[in-house]
Motif scaffolding. Structure first.
Motif, mmCIF file in Angstrom:
data_model
loop_
_atom_site.group_PDB
_atom_site.id
_atom_site.type_symbol
_atom_site.label_atom_id
_atom_site.label_comp_id
_atom_site.label_asym_id
_atom_site.label_seq_id
_atom_site.Cartn_x
_atom_site.Cartn_y
_atom_site.Cartn_z
ATOM 1 N N ASN A 21 0.842 -1.189 0.000
ATOM 2 C CA ASN A 21 0.000 0.000 0.000
ATOM 3 C C ASN A 21 0.880 1.244 0.000
ATOM 4 N N THR A 22 1.508 1.534 1.115
ATOM 5 C CA THR A 22 2.476 2.641 1.142
ATOM 6 C C THR A 22 3.907 2.131 0.964
ATOM 7 N N LEU A 23 4.064 0.823 0.897
ATOM 8 C CA LEU A 23 5.394 0.237 0.680
ATOM 9 C C LEU A 23 5.737 0.194 -0.810
ATOM 10 N N ARG A 24 7.039 0.145 -1.104
ATOM 11 C CA ARG A 24 7.484 0.005 -2.500
ATOM 12 C C ARG A 24 7.286 -1.418 -2.985
ATOM 13 N N ALA A 25 7.364 -2.372 -2.070
ATOM 14 C CA ALA A 25 7.221 -3.788 -2.410
ATOM 15 C C ALA A 25 6.783 -4.510 -1.152
ATOM 16 N N MET A 26 6.446 -5.783 -1.281
ATOM 17 C CA MET A 26 6.080 -6.562 -0.109
ATOM 18 C C MET A 26 7.256 -6.619 0.860
ATOM 19 N N PRO A 27 6.992 -6.783 2.162
ATOM 20 C CA PRO A 27 8.072 -6.809 3.159
ATOM 21 C C PRO A 27 9.111 -7.891 2.866
ATOM 22 N N GLU A 28 10.349 -7.576 3.194
ATOM 23 C CA GLU A 28 11.426 -8.565 3.110
ATOM 24 C C GLU A 28 11.457 -9.316 4.442
ATOM 25 N N ILE A 29 11.259 -10.626 4.402
ATOM 26 C CA ILE A 29 11.168 -11.434 5.614
ATOM 27 C C ILE A 29 12.400 -12.326 5.704
ATOM 28 N N SER A 30 13.033 -12.332 6.867
ATOM 29 C CA SER A 30 14.249 -13.128 7.051
ATOM 30 C C SER A 30 13.926 -14.618 6.986
ATOM 31 N N ALA A 31 14.964 -15.417 6.783
ATOM 32 C CA ALA A 31 14.791 -16.860 6.638
ATOM 33 C C ALA A 31 14.165 -17.491 7.878
ATOM 34 N N ASP A 32 14.448 -16.926 9.062
ATOM 35 C CA ASP A 32 13.879 -17.496 10.286
ATOM 36 C C ASP A 32 12.484 -16.958 10.587
ATOM 37 N N GLY A 33 11.955 -16.085 9.718
ATOM 38 C CA GLY A 33 10.593 -15.580 9.869
ATOM 39 C C GLY A 33 10.407 -14.579 10.982
ATOM 40 N N LYS A 34 11.506 -14.025 11.526
ATOM 41 C CA LYS A 34 11.380 -13.138 12.687
ATOM 42 C C LYS A 34 11.716 -11.678 12.404
ATOM 43 N N THR A 35 12.280 -11.375 11.228
ATOM 44 C CA THR A 35 12.659 -9.999 10.911
ATOM 45 C C THR A 35 11.961 -9.545 9.633
ATOM 46 N N TYR A 36 11.270 -8.387 9.733
ATOM 47 C CA TYR A 36 10.543 -7.807 8.607
ATOM 48 C C TYR A 36 11.160 -6.456 8.277
ATOM 49 N N THR A 37 11.608 -6.299 7.045
ATOM 50 C CA THR A 37 12.148 -5.017 6.597
ATOM 51 C C THR A 37 11.132 -4.401 5.640
ATOM 52 N N LEU A 38 10.710 -3.172 5.957
ATOM 53 C CA LEU A 38 9.613 -2.523 5.248
ATOM 54 C C LEU A 38 10.111 -1.212 4.653
ATOM 55 N N ARG A 39 10.043 -1.098 3.332
ATOM 56 C CA ARG A 39 10.581 0.072 2.629
ATOM 57 C C ARG A 39 9.433 0.886 2.040
ATOM 58 N N LEU A 40 9.298 2.119 2.533
ATOM 59 C CA LEU A 40 8.191 2.983 2.121
ATOM 60 C C LEU A 40 8.467 3.669 0.787
ATOM 61 N N GLN A 41 7.389 3.987 0.098
ATOM 62 C CA GLN A 41 7.475 4.874 -1.057
ATOM 63 C C GLN A 41 7.796 6.292 -0.562
ATOM 64 N N SER A 42 8.504 7.022 -1.356
ATOM 65 C CA SER A 42 8.700 8.442 -1.050
ATOM 66 C C SER A 42 7.571 9.243 -1.691
ATOM 67 N N GLY A 43 7.401 10.477 -1.246
ATOM 68 C CA GLY A 43 6.419 11.355 -1.874
ATOM 69 C C GLY A 43 4.980 11.116 -1.466
ATOM 70 N N ILE A 44 4.755 10.455 -0.325
ATOM 71 C CA ILE A 44 3.405 10.302 0.232
ATOM 72 C C ILE A 44 3.260 11.343 1.343
#
Length: 607
Positions: free
Chosen positions: A88-111
């Motif tokens: 929605n406001t992210l550039r892409a779906m979250p990047e999830i670590s192999a162990d399923g415990k870390t989510y990296t979320l990259r926002l779009q700019s200009g919102i």
């Protein structure tokens, strides 16, 4: 009734009462629409709103508005079935670590957030820190956020945010930095969990996780819920509490192009063809009327004051339906009917801390069990719901992940057994044939109900149920928002309620009876250690036979202790006017307003 409702709404439209800002903004503030054409969506909600604060709102009306004002990082695809999440406001779906415990979320700019004086005349861009702040606010013990269960105990190091730790940090002018919430840069947020959570992506799509700006909360203080400022497709324009809410298209919105999938049927594929490539939203204004009376809703729709009517009130379904089909005379007018199964459960909850109804001793369990045994599913569905429902056996509605179609409640209508239970556990009848408590004191119950025709009808159902048992009951009528407020304080003995899924997994329903959620979403204040243990175990598991076995056991505990009386899952009969385009209910999203369009020749567009 019909003439009066039509006249009031017509006068509002003719005189422009409360709509001056909307008219000005709609005609001059958004060049994407031709002058003198104001696409206006007219909808209704059935209960008054509460606070437009994402951390607090838990009623359907307020959530419906909030999901159009505030934006979570993820959204559901409007048309995709099975359900599909998308950025929605992210550039892409979250990047999830192999162990399923870390989510990296990259926002779009200009919102950008919508314009507000809290920003001091400057444009305010959405930042990763705004989502971090939105999550952290749920830990504020003053707020008692009903959504804290989504994060509490899941984020690494979040004990530094809980209870007194949060209050001490705020008093010192800062919020603790924890490993579970880390702002990497202006547009990047990293969330770390203590253990994998199969539902975490669903959580990131809930209205409660919508971005809020710290400046707005600090500027308005405890009135922030009356001044919602988000980055969504609409903004609040005019609000007359418990009467109407007007939204206008947000001129600061980025207006994304629709790119949804249609995987269900020919109808949804036609909607996709009509929407693809168009910028959202498609209407300039939404007029939301609060209509608590069932008859007023149906008459308003038939008088063409509302563009759609979701969930035709079952007791009045014969005004619209005949033998389960739309009446021919309405079909000839171009009105359309669609049947929909919402992820929704109706139930009665009883306060487990109440001195009369509450407690875990055999006599208290017997009293609640007797009340549950007095409820007749079949009669309720036939007489009150007119067949537009099915009996609820567990908290989970059909199509919720984890739902077991073979599970059957061990508590079924049986007034003979109910009376025998009361006799056995000392609730003896007095000379007036009404029962007394085991200590000889009078047994009297109070049920909170909504101040409406529907509420009065439901009162009679429960009055007759209690008469069968020889139990006195009185009814305290109030607005839904007031009942909710009293319930959070533990001041409601029993009331009818319903829950609509915030995300389509069983966790979202079973958390309603999780002990640590008492005072938040757990209005029954049920706190059974074994149930809590099973819930904590289940929410770390993906759907499968093992988790369904836990859900079955949790359902049996609910029926054993009866903090709830499970009633029904509704079948929603939805009707729409011929000029309303792209209408389709979504199983999780509360509204579809951003996707709806009004045919060009609809008279309400011409101003």
């Amino acid at each position: 009734m019909r003439h009066r409702l039509f006249s009031v709404l017509s006068l509002i439209a003719i005189l422009g009462i409360g709509l001056h800002s909307a008219s000005t903004n709609a005609n001059t503030g958004n060049a994407a629409y031709p002058a003198k054409v104001v696409k206006t969506l007219n909808v209704l909600v059935t209960t008054p709103e509460s606070s437009f604060d994402p951390a607090l709102a838990s009623d359907i009306t307020t959530l419906s508005v909030n999901e159009n004002l505030f934006e979570p990082m993820l959204r559901y695809d409007y048309l995709a079935r099975p359900l599909k999440l998308k950025p929605n406001t992210l550039r892409a779906m979250p990047e999830i670590s192999a162990d399923g415990k870390t989510y990296t979320l990259r926002l779009q700019s200009g919102i950008f957030f919508s314009e507000d004086i809290a920003f001091g005349g400057k444009r305010r861009e959405l930042q990763a820190a705004d989502y971090a702040y939105a999550i952290q606010r749920m830990y504020d013990p003053v707020l008692k956020s009903p959504w804290l269960f989504m994060f509490e105990g899941k984020l690494q190091g979040d004990e530094a945010l809980r209870g007194e730790a949060y209050a001490k940090a705020v008093s010192s002018g800062k919020t603790p930095v924890i490993a579970g919430i880390h702002v990497l840069d202006r547009y990047t947020l990293r969330l770390r969990l203590q253990a994998p959570d199969p539902n975490f992506l669903f959580i990131l799509a809930t209205p409660a996780t919508g971005a809020v700006a710290r400046e707005v909360i600090e500027f308005y203080g405890n009135q922030a819920g009356n001044h919602p400022v988000g980055t969504g497709p609409f903004r609040l324009d005019e609000w007359k509490r418990s009467f109407h809410i007007n939204l206008i298209a947000n001129p600061d919105y980025r207006r994304p192009l629709f790119d949804g999938e249609a995987t269900q049927d020919a109808y949804s594929r036609r909607i996709a063809e009509n929407l693809n490539g168009k910028s959202l939203p498609l209407v300039q204004r939404i007029r939301i009327s609060v209509v608590e009376e069932q008859q007023a809703r149906v008459l308003g729709f038939l008088n063409r004051e509302f563009d759609s009517l979701e969930q035709v009130p079952a007791p009045l379904s014969e005004m619209v339906l005949r033998d389960g089909q739309l009446k021919p005379e309405l079909s000839r007018q171009g009105i359309q009917l669609r049947l929909f199964s919402p992820l929704q459960t109706y139930y009665v909850w009883m306060n487990m801390e109440d001195p009369v109804l509450g407690g875990y001793t055999p006599d208290k369990i017997a009293l609640r069990r007797a009340i549950a045994l007095s409820y007749n599913h079949q009669q309720d569905i036939a007489m009150m719901e007119k067949g537009l429902a099915q009996a609820a056996q567990s908290p989970l509605a059909p199509n919720v992940i984890g739902y077991d179609p073979d599970f059957r409640s061990p508590v079924q209508f049986n007034p003979v057994l109910a009376n025998a239970l009361l006799d056995k556990f000392g609730y003896q009848r007095g000379p007036d044939q009404y029962r007394r408590l085991p200590n000889g004191q009078p047994l009297e119950l109070t049920m909170h109900t909504q101040a409406s025709t529907t509420g009065r009808l439901r009162d009679e159902v429960w009055r007759k149920n209690m008469e069968m048992l020889g139990i006195r009951i009185s009814f305290k009528s109030d607005k839904y928002s007031e009942i909710l407020r009293a319930a959070r304080l533990g001041k409601v003995q029993m009331t009818e309620a319903n829950w609509v899924a915030d995300f389509p997994d069983g966790e979202n329903f079973f958390q309603l009876l999780y002990g640590p959620n008492t005072g938040r979403a757990n209005y029954a204040r049920f706190n059974l250690p074994e149930y809590n243990r099973l819930f904590e175990q289940s929410r770390r598991m993906a759907d499968g036979p093992e988790r369904r076995a836990l859900y079955r056991q949790m359902s049996l505990y609910i029926h054993a202790y009866n903090p709830w009386i499970l009633r029904t899952h509704p079948l929603s009969a939805d009707v729409q006017q011929p000029w309303l385009l792209n209408f389709q209910r979504h199983p999780v999203d509360f509204t579809n307003w951003r996707y709806l369009d009004i045919a060009p020749d609809a008279k309400q567009n011409m101003k």
